[in-house]
Structures are given as C-alpha cells and as structure tokens.
Design a protein around this motif. Structure first.
Motif, PDB file in Angstrom:
ATOM      1  N   THR A  32       0.864  -1.172   0.000  1.00 11.37           N
ATOM      2  CA  THR A  32       0.000   0.000   0.000  1.00 11.37           C
ATOM      3  C   THR A  32       0.903   1.225   0.000  1.00 11.37           C
ATOM      4  OG1 THR A  32      -1.837   1.064   1.136  1.00 11.37           O
ATOM      5  CG2 THR A  32      -0.296  -0.168   2.539  1.00 11.37           C
ATOM      6  N   ASN A  62       0.437  -3.774  -6.523  1.00 13.19           N
ATOM      7  CA  ASN A  62      -0.136  -3.937  -5.169  1.00 13.19           C
ATOM      8  C   ASN A  62       0.044  -5.354  -4.627  1.00 13.19           C
ATOM      9  OD1 ASN A  62      -2.108  -5.406  -6.525  1.00 13.19           O
ATOM     10  ND2 ASN A  62      -3.815  -4.469  -5.442  1.00 13.19           N
ATOM     11  N   ASN A  84      -1.018  -6.076 -10.292  1.00 13.39           N
ATOM     12  CA  ASN A  84      -1.927  -5.070  -9.743  1.00 13.39           C
ATOM     13  C   ASN A  84      -3.344  -5.598  -9.883  1.00 13.39           C
ATOM     14  OD1 ASN A  84      -3.637  -2.758  -9.279  1.00 13.39           O
ATOM     15  ND2 ASN A  84      -1.734  -1.585  -9.337  1.00 13.39           N
ATOM     16  N   ASP A 134      -6.136  -4.168  -8.425  1.00 14.52           N
ATOM     17  CA  ASP A 134      -7.188  -3.188  -8.124  1.00 14.52           C
ATOM     18  C   ASP A 134      -8.216  -3.064  -9.264  1.00 14.52           C
ATOM     19  OD1 ASP A 134      -6.458  -2.461  -5.560  1.00 14.52           O
ATOM     20  OD2 ASP A 134      -5.113  -0.866  -6.228  1.00 14.52           O
ATOM     21  N   CYS A 180     -12.113  -4.322  -9.221  1.00 10.09           N
ATOM     22  CA  CYS A 180     -13.223  -3.400  -9.493  1.00 10.09           C
ATOM     23  C   CYS A 180     -14.133  -3.963 -10.583  1.00 10.09           C
ATOM     24  CB  CYS A 180     -12.661  -2.032  -9.916  1.00 10.09           C
ATOM     25  SG  CYS A 180     -13.950  -0.815 -10.233  1.00 10.09           S
ATOM     26  N   ALA A 190      -6.087   5.054  -7.560  1.00 10.93           N
ATOM     27  CA  ALA A 190      -7.206   4.126  -7.763  1.00 10.93           C
ATOM     28  C   ALA A 190      -7.869   4.382  -9.106  1.00 10.93           C
ATOM     29  CB  ALA A 190      -8.216   4.281  -6.624  1.00 10.93           C
ATOM     30  N   CYS A 232     -13.815   7.694  -7.877  1.00  9.31           N
ATOM     31  CA  CYS A 232     -12.474   7.301  -7.410  1.00  9.31           C
ATOM     32  C   CYS A 232     -11.829   8.463  -6.653  1.00  9.31           C
ATOM     33  CB  CYS A 232     -11.588   6.914  -8.579  1.00  9.31           C
ATOM     34  SG  CYS A 232     -12.203   5.583  -9.596  1.00  9.31           S
ATOM     35  N   GLN A 274     -10.130  -7.658  -4.964  1.00  9.41           N
ATOM     36  CA  GLN A 274      -8.700  -7.447  -5.260  1.00  9.41           C
ATOM     37  C   GLN A 274      -7.851  -8.344  -4.350  1.00  9.41           C
ATOM     38  OE1 GLN A 274      -6.261  -5.915  -3.211  1.00  9.41           O
ATOM     39  NE2 GLN A 274      -7.706  -5.495  -1.562  1.00  9.41           N
TER      40      GLN A 274
END
Ligand code: NAP
Length: 281
Positions: free
Chosen positions: A63, A88, A101, A103, A107, A130, A191, A250
């Motif tokens: 993070t 991430n 990644n 994320d 989503c 994001a 976002c 995620q």
C-alpha cells in the motif's frame, strides 16, 4: 528453512484491513500461513526485499507509499501492473519478484456482480492511483469512452494519455461538466476521496439527474457503507454499489497469485466479508 509467510507492507500499514481479509481466506482454505502487516518506510524497499527473500516471504501486498516505487524493482510485471505503473501484489518465486496489480480487475468483478458492467460510456471521477487502475482496466476491457474528471487538470490529462488511443478523455470537475457528460454515460465511478469521513463532500449531486434511468453509480469508498453519492443515486432509482466488493475481490485475486491457483472467488469473498464484519463489532 523458515515456514512460508505473507505480508502487507506500507507506511502507515497497521490500520490495513488486509490481514483480517487474508487470514479469513487462508483459514477458509485450511492453510496455516501467517499474513502480517510490516511497516516499511519510503525508501525502505531494497532492504525489505532482501529481508523478505531471506525469510521465506512467498508474497506480499503493498500500500502507500510503495505501489509505484516497486515497479522498477520487479523481475517481471503482469499486464495490469505494467499498464498502470503500480504494483499492489508481489509474488516471490525462486528468488524472483513478480509484480501484479489487482485493483482494476477487482473493481471489474465488483461491477459485473452488481450488474454494472459492461458499459460503453463511463464517467470516472478522480485521477489518483485508484482512478488510474480503474480507468485503464475499463478501457482495456471494452469501454468505448471513459471521461476522467479531475479537480487538478494535469493529472486527468496524464491519465488519459496513458490509455489506449482515443478511449480516455480528460475533463474538469465542474458541476456543469459532470452534468453534460452524465447525459452520455451509463456508469459513474467515484475514485475521489469525496464522501469519505473527513475528506470533503461533493458540492452538489444534481449531475446524477442527467444519467439515464438504466445507469449505475459505483463508489470506491466502503466506509461509510453508504456515501451521500450512493444515497443520492439510490434516491433517483439508479443502481448503486460501494467499494467493499472491490476491496474483497482485489484481495481474492492477490491470494490466487500468492498460491498460484484459482480459488472459489465468491466463497473467499464471503469468508473475508464475514471476518471484516466481525472485526468491526
Ligand atoms: P489519491 O491517489 O490520493 O487520489 C485522490 C483523488 O481524489 C484525486 O483525483 C483528487 O483530486 C481527488 N480529490 C480529493 N479531494 C478532492 C476534493 N475536495 N474535490 C475534488 N477531488 C478531490 O487516492 P486513491 O488511492 O486514488 O484513492 C481514492 C479513493 O478510492 C479513496 O477514497 C480510497 O479509500 C478509495 N479506494 C478504494 C479501494 C477499494 O478497494 N474499494 C481501492 C483503492 C482506493 P486531485 O488530483 O485534484 O488532488
């Protein structure tokens, strides 16, 4: 050799929900692998990576402030991490670091499950980390037009330029612009931080009136569970979903990378959601 372990790194990181989420999923799978938070300050990545390899860390999540700094330190990057320029999830395999990644894909799964995907025209609010993951994933997965609306114009322009030709368009964050774009969109994805406790609020919600009845609103924020944006969308009869399913998915995708195998995603997400709920009581 020490037993395998998983971690989440960042600074700050002790507030992270990832240990609760991953511990629940690992328990659901009957796996005795510890997943712990580890404070790594800005600039501390090289030292941490050496330590992780020596201490049988088989994977870790990252993070702030590390997502972008990890990119040049990876031996290999998956397509999403390369496209976004941020990592991430890192797998450590045979001494090699593989950056992912999850994320954007998290989503997308959340949008699909909420009946909000696929959509051709999307308004994305914000141009931070994001937003980059989400806007680029939506563009890569079939959105024909994504407007990136941001308070700071240069960031929207930079994000739009990173997308595939002609799909991402930068725009400002004025009520007038949001209203005009919503007449052409079937999905709004927030976002920005607006609506999160202590982070400010939208100046007005009348732009939602411009959306067609079939449109949906997705808010990446999950605390509070119902932001004013979502409440206003629901009051107008629009389909609306918060960011909790994205957070869960995620993490499920990250665990699939760590374990290098597909998982029953809904079962994992349910176990993680239940553990999060218990942790709040
Ligand atoms: P970030 O990189 O700091 O970006 C924040 C964005 O919000 C920027 O576009 C910023 O605009 C905008 N913003 C902040 N205050 C604003 C205001 N008063 N008016 C208009 N715009 C404002 O943060 P991030 O990492 O992208 O995270 C954004 C949100 O997504 C956070 O609420 C975070 O909790 C949430 N999130 C959720 C998940 C999930 O799994 N559900 C995952 C990641 C993030 P400027 O560029 O003009 O500053």
């Amino acid at each position: 050799m020490s037993a395998p372990r998983l971690q989440v790194i960042g600074d700050p990181v002790l507030h992270s929900k990832s240990p609760v989420i991953h511990a629940a999923m690992l328990a659901e799978l009957g796996l005795d692998i510890p997943y712990t938070p580890h404070v790594v300050p800005k600039g501390g990545l090289p030292g941490y990576l050496t330590w992780a390899k020596a201490h049988h860390v088989i994977g870790f999540n990252a993070t702030m402030p590390h997502k972008e700094d990890l990119v040049p330190l990876m031996d290999q990057l998956d397509e999403d991490a390369g496209r976004i320029g941020a990592v991430n999830t890192v797998c450590v395999r045979d001494g090699k670091l593989i950056g992912h990644n999850t994320d954007g894909a998290g989503c997308l799964i959340a949008l699909e499950q909420a009946g909000l995907w696929p959509r051709d025209q999307v308004v994305v609010l914000g141009a931070g980390g994001a937003s980059k993951a989400v806007a680029l994933k939506l563009a890569a997965c079939g959105a024909r037009q994504v407007w990136v609306c941001n308070r700071t114009p240069g960031k929207a322009q930079a994000l739009a330029a990173a997308g595939p030709g002609g799909v991402l368009t930068p725009a400002d964050f004025s009520l007038e612009t949001l209203t005009r774009l919503c007449t052409q969109a079937q999905l709004v994805v927030n976002c920005t931080n607006l609506g999160m406790a202590g982070c400010g609020q939208f100046e007005a919600f009348s732009f939602l009136d411009a959306l067609p009845e079939s449109a949906g609103v997705f808010d990446l924020i999950y605390h509070p569970a119902q932001t004013q944006l979502l409440a206003q969308a629901r009051a107008r009869g629009l389909r609306a979903c918060n960011g909790l399913p994205m957070l869960l998915h995620q993490a499920v995708l990250a665990l699939e990378h760590f374990l290098d195998r597909p998982l029953d995603r809904d079962r994992m997400a349910r176990a993680a959601a239940a553990a999060l709920e218990r942790s709040r009581q």
